[in-house]
Design a protein around this motif. Structure first.
Motif, short mmCIF file in Angstrom:
data_model
loop_
_atom_site.label_atom_id
_atom_site.label_comp_id
_atom_site.label_asym_id
_atom_site.label_seq_id
_atom_site.Cartn_x
_atom_site.Cartn_y
_atom_site.Cartn_z
N THR A 30 0.86 -1.18 0.00
CA THR A 30 0.00 0.00 0.00
C THR A 30 0.90 1.23 0.00
O THR A 30 1.68 1.44 0.94
CB THR A 30 -0.90 0.02 1.24
OG1 THR A 30 -1.65 -1.20 1.28
CG2 THR A 30 -1.86 1.21 1.19
N VAL A 31 0.82 2.02 -1.07
CA VAL A 31 1.66 3.20 -1.22
C VAL A 31 0.76 4.41 -1.47
O VAL A 31 -0.03 4.41 -2.41
CB VAL A 31 2.66 3.04 -2.39
CG1 VAL A 31 3.56 4.27 -2.49
CG2 VAL A 31 3.49 1.77 -2.22
N GLU A 62 5.79 -2.15 -12.00
CA GLU A 62 4.81 -1.70 -10.99
C GLU A 62 3.45 -1.52 -11.63
O GLU A 62 3.31 -0.90 -12.70
CB GLU A 62 5.28 -0.36 -10.40
CG GLU A 62 4.40 0.15 -9.27
CD GLU A 62 4.92 1.47 -8.72
OE1 GLU A 62 4.86 1.66 -7.49
OE2 GLU A 62 5.41 2.31 -9.52
N MET A 63 2.39 -2.06 -10.97
CA MET A 63 1.02 -1.93 -11.47
C MET A 63 0.10 -1.51 -10.33
O MET A 63 0.27 -1.93 -9.19
CB MET A 63 0.53 -3.27 -12.05
CG MET A 63 1.32 -3.77 -13.25
SD MET A 63 0.65 -5.32 -13.90
CE MET A 63 -0.97 -4.78 -14.44
N LEU A 64 -0.86 -0.66 -10.66
CA LEU A 64 -1.88 -0.27 -9.69
C LEU A 64 -3.00 -1.29 -9.72
O LEU A 64 -3.45 -1.71 -10.79
CB LEU A 64 -2.45 1.10 -10.04
CG LEU A 64 -1.74 2.33 -9.47
CD1 LEU A 64 -2.35 3.60 -10.07
CD2 LEU A 64 -1.83 2.35 -7.97
N ARG A 65 -3.47 -1.69 -8.54
CA ARG A 65 -4.60 -2.61 -8.47
C ARG A 65 -5.89 -1.77 -8.43
O ARG A 65 -6.06 -0.92 -7.55
CB ARG A 65 -4.50 -3.49 -7.23
CG ARG A 65 -5.72 -4.38 -7.02
CD ARG A 65 -5.46 -5.36 -5.90
NE ARG A 65 -4.58 -6.43 -6.34
CZ ARG A 65 -3.91 -7.24 -5.52
NH1 ARG A 65 -4.02 -7.07 -4.23
NH2 ARG A 65 -3.13 -8.18 -6.00
N GLU A 66 -6.76 -2.02 -9.38
CA GLU A 66 -8.03 -1.28 -9.45
C GLU A 66 -8.95 -1.70 -8.31
O GLU A 66 -9.05 -2.87 -7.98
CB GLU A 66 -8.73 -1.51 -10.78
CG GLU A 66 -7.93 -1.03 -12.01
CD GLU A 66 -7.71 0.46 -11.98
OE1 GLU A 66 -8.55 1.18 -11.39
OE2 GLU A 66 -6.70 0.92 -12.55
N SER A 67 -9.62 -0.73 -7.71
CA SER A 67 -10.54 -1.05 -6.59
C SER A 67 -11.84 -1.61 -7.13
O SER A 67 -12.21 -1.37 -8.27
CB SER A 67 -10.81 0.22 -5.78
OG SER A 67 -11.33 1.24 -6.62
N VAL A 116 0.86 -3.69 -7.10
CA VAL A 116 1.40 -5.04 -7.31
C VAL A 116 2.70 -4.89 -8.09
O VAL A 116 2.79 -4.09 -9.04
CB VAL A 116 0.42 -5.93 -8.09
CG1 VAL A 116 1.00 -7.32 -8.31
CG2 VAL A 116 -0.92 -6.03 -7.36
N TYR A 117 3.71 -5.69 -7.70
CA TYR A 117 5.02 -5.61 -8.33
C TYR A 117 5.36 -6.95 -8.96
O TYR A 117 5.42 -7.98 -8.27
CB TYR A 117 6.08 -5.21 -7.29
CG TYR A 117 5.77 -3.86 -6.67
CD1 TYR A 117 6.20 -2.69 -7.28
CD2 TYR A 117 5.01 -3.77 -5.50
CE1 TYR A 117 5.90 -1.45 -6.74
CE2 TYR A 117 4.70 -2.53 -4.95
CZ TYR A 117 5.14 -1.37 -5.57
OH TYR A 117 4.83 -0.14 -5.03
N LEU A 118 5.56 -6.94 -10.30
CA LEU A 118 5.82 -8.15 -11.06
C LEU A 118 7.31 -8.24 -11.35
O LEU A 118 7.89 -7.32 -11.96
CB LEU A 118 5.04 -8.13 -12.38
CG LEU A 118 3.54 -7.80 -12.27
CD1 LEU A 118 2.91 -7.74 -13.65
CD2 LEU A 118 2.83 -8.82 -11.39
N PRO A 119 7.99 -9.33 -10.94
CA PRO A 119 9.44 -9.41 -11.07
C PRO A 119 9.89 -9.42 -12.53
O PRO A 119 9.26 -10.02 -13.39
CB PRO A 119 9.80 -10.72 -10.36
CG PRO A 119 8.55 -11.53 -10.38
CD PRO A 119 7.42 -10.54 -10.31
#
Length: 484
Positions: A452-453, A479-484, A459-462
């Protein structure tokens, strides 16, 4: 020691602890090489016997020093000091044997003493590089002088077995070239295990290295046998002197490139180089050598600009996390328990800095840094990529900037507890990637991270394997934002 039976008894009664045994053996090398009363053939033979007794201990201690599970700082310093001192005494002892009365030694013994002197001086230089210097010019003086001695007596190319325990044949020329190519391969930007691998690769490819008395195609570096100097890359033709020697990788570069391709495909090193638990790290060492051995010198990615300013420094993952968590407060350079360094130059990719007081032994390639400009409140996070100790008190370092906007973040790893790490948005905007620094050993390779930032779920995908250092791992993510 003058009595063969008593000498055997002394060597059989050496302490079981390797460091103490090497301390005694270095003492015997020094005393046997300098004391009066020995005929030269007996002295040379006894020096060889002492040196042979040291070899298994030297190999074991070097492996322990460069192991992934590093010894304590006290033990590491103790090991380094004795390894370096042994090789220093060995180079001096065999050098004295050559100076004494060469006509008193038959050619085979003379060649053996000279080649062991070259090996010992080269090892002394290697152990100085493992501490990032300062490199003692006297060691180069011995190396260059002994090789000139070998050339003058027509024995530079003579093949011999250096030790009875095996290891294949070598020659004075090959030992000299191994030392030259090692120094030319920027060991100041490698970690200790990487230096060991680079040394093994150089030994493997050494028969293909080239040496000549004048510049020619493929000869990238030069030295002068009459001077106590480290080799230099040829930028302009060096002055023609009797001692001028130019050298380069020759066909070893083609062999190295083939080795890189095979390792990329199999994820394993050639059997002759041993095994590795970190194939990507091993590949980076091979690519590092290939870059330095290329006919085109490596170019800087970013233009550098000279500056003079001060930086407050916090080091290690724990120190950097604390500094970043406290961001927003200006450091008092004189009151806070951080170091103050002087920036010499800056580029888009990093800094060059002077460490005016090297008070601790944590300064090494890979160390994580938080850096704050004098009077500022922002922290920049970087990693040391090159160290060169110019004296016992001062060092120059090259620092790669990892992020100009670091955050201390609690990451969630599936099936594990939260782990506080560093979120490092790319220093170069527009790259689309971030890096995360976590405590060594806590990240399961290939797993996503969540955090949580600023009140939003990420979500961070290697994107590839981790870069491992002593106290942290650095992993690149998308780096990806998770949609609510």
């Amino acid at each position: 020691m003058a009595n063969p039976k008593e000498a055997r008894r002394i060597l059989e009664a050496l302490p079981t602890e390797d460091v103490k045994a090497l301390e005694e053996l270095a003492h015997w090398l020094e005393s046997v090489s300098a004391v009066d009363g020995f005929k030269l053939p007996e002295r040379a033979a006894l020096l060889c016997t002492i040196d042979e007794a040291a070899q298994p201990r030297l190999r074991k201690l070097a492996r322990d020093y460069c192991a992934a599970a590093r010894p304590s700082r006290y033990q590491e310093n103790r090991m380094w000091t004795q390894l370096h001192e042994y090789w220093r005494q060995a180079s001096l002892a065999f050098g004295r044997a050559l100076d004494a009365a060469p006509k008193a030694l038959e050619p085979k013994s003379l060649a053996l003493a000279a080649t062991r002197a070259l090996r010992a001086a080269a090892q002394q230089l290697k152990w100085q590089h493992l501490r990032y210097g300062p490199v003692d010019p006297a060691a180069w003086g011995i190396l260059n002088k002994v090789y000139a001695y070998c050339e003058a007596r027509g024995m530079a190319d003579g093949k011999l077995a250096l030790y009875p325990s095996g290891g294949g044949e070598t020659s004075p020329r090959q030992e000299f070239l191994k030392a030259l190519m090692f120094s030319a391969s920027s060991p100041d930007s490698l970690l200790a295990p990487e230096v060991e691998l680079a040394e093994r690769v150089i030994a493997e490819l050494a028969p293909s290295f080239l040496l000549a008395n004048a510049p020619a195609a493929g000869l990238l570096y030069w030295t002068d046998l009459a001077r106590a100097m480290a080799p230099l890359r040829i930028v302009r033709p060096p002055e023609a002197t009797a001692g001028l020697r130019c050298f380069g990788p020759g066909n070893a570069l083609v062999s190295l490139q083939s080795m890189i391709q095979r390792t990329e495909g199999t994820r394993e090193l050639p059997q002759s180089l041993g095994t590795t638990q970190d194939p990507e790290g091993a590949l980076e060492v091979l690519r590092h050598l290939a870059t330095l051995w290329s006919p085109e010198p490596p170019e800087r990615k970013h233009a550098r600009h000279s500056v003079k300013s001060r930086l407050a420094i916090a080091h290690g993952l724990a120190g950097v996390l604390q500094a970043v968590a406290d961001a927003g407060t200006s450091l008092d350079f004189d009151q806070r328990a951080t170091e103050s360094w002087v920036v010499e130059n800056v580029s888009a990719g990093g800094f060059g800095a002077i460490v005016p007081q090297v008070k601790t032994d944590w300064l090494r390639v890979g160390t994580l840094l938080a850096m704050q400009p004098d009077g500022g409140t922002n922290w920049i996070v970087g990693a040391i990529r090159r160290v060169n100790r110019t004296s016992a008190q001062e060092a120059r370092v090259g620092i790669e900037t990892l992020s100009r906007a670091p955050k201390a973040v609690k990451f969630r790893i599936r099936g594990l507890n939260e782990e506080t790490g560093l979120l490092l948005p790319a220093a170069m905007l527009g790259s689309g990637e971030v890096a995360v620094a976590l405590r060594a050993g806590v990240y399961p390779p290939g797993q996503n991270l969540e955090a949580t930032v600023n009140g939003r779920e990420h979500v961070y995908l290697p994107q590839g394997g981790p870069e491992r250092a002593e106290d942290y791992e650095l992993i690149r993510f998308r780096e990806m934002l998770r949609e609510s």
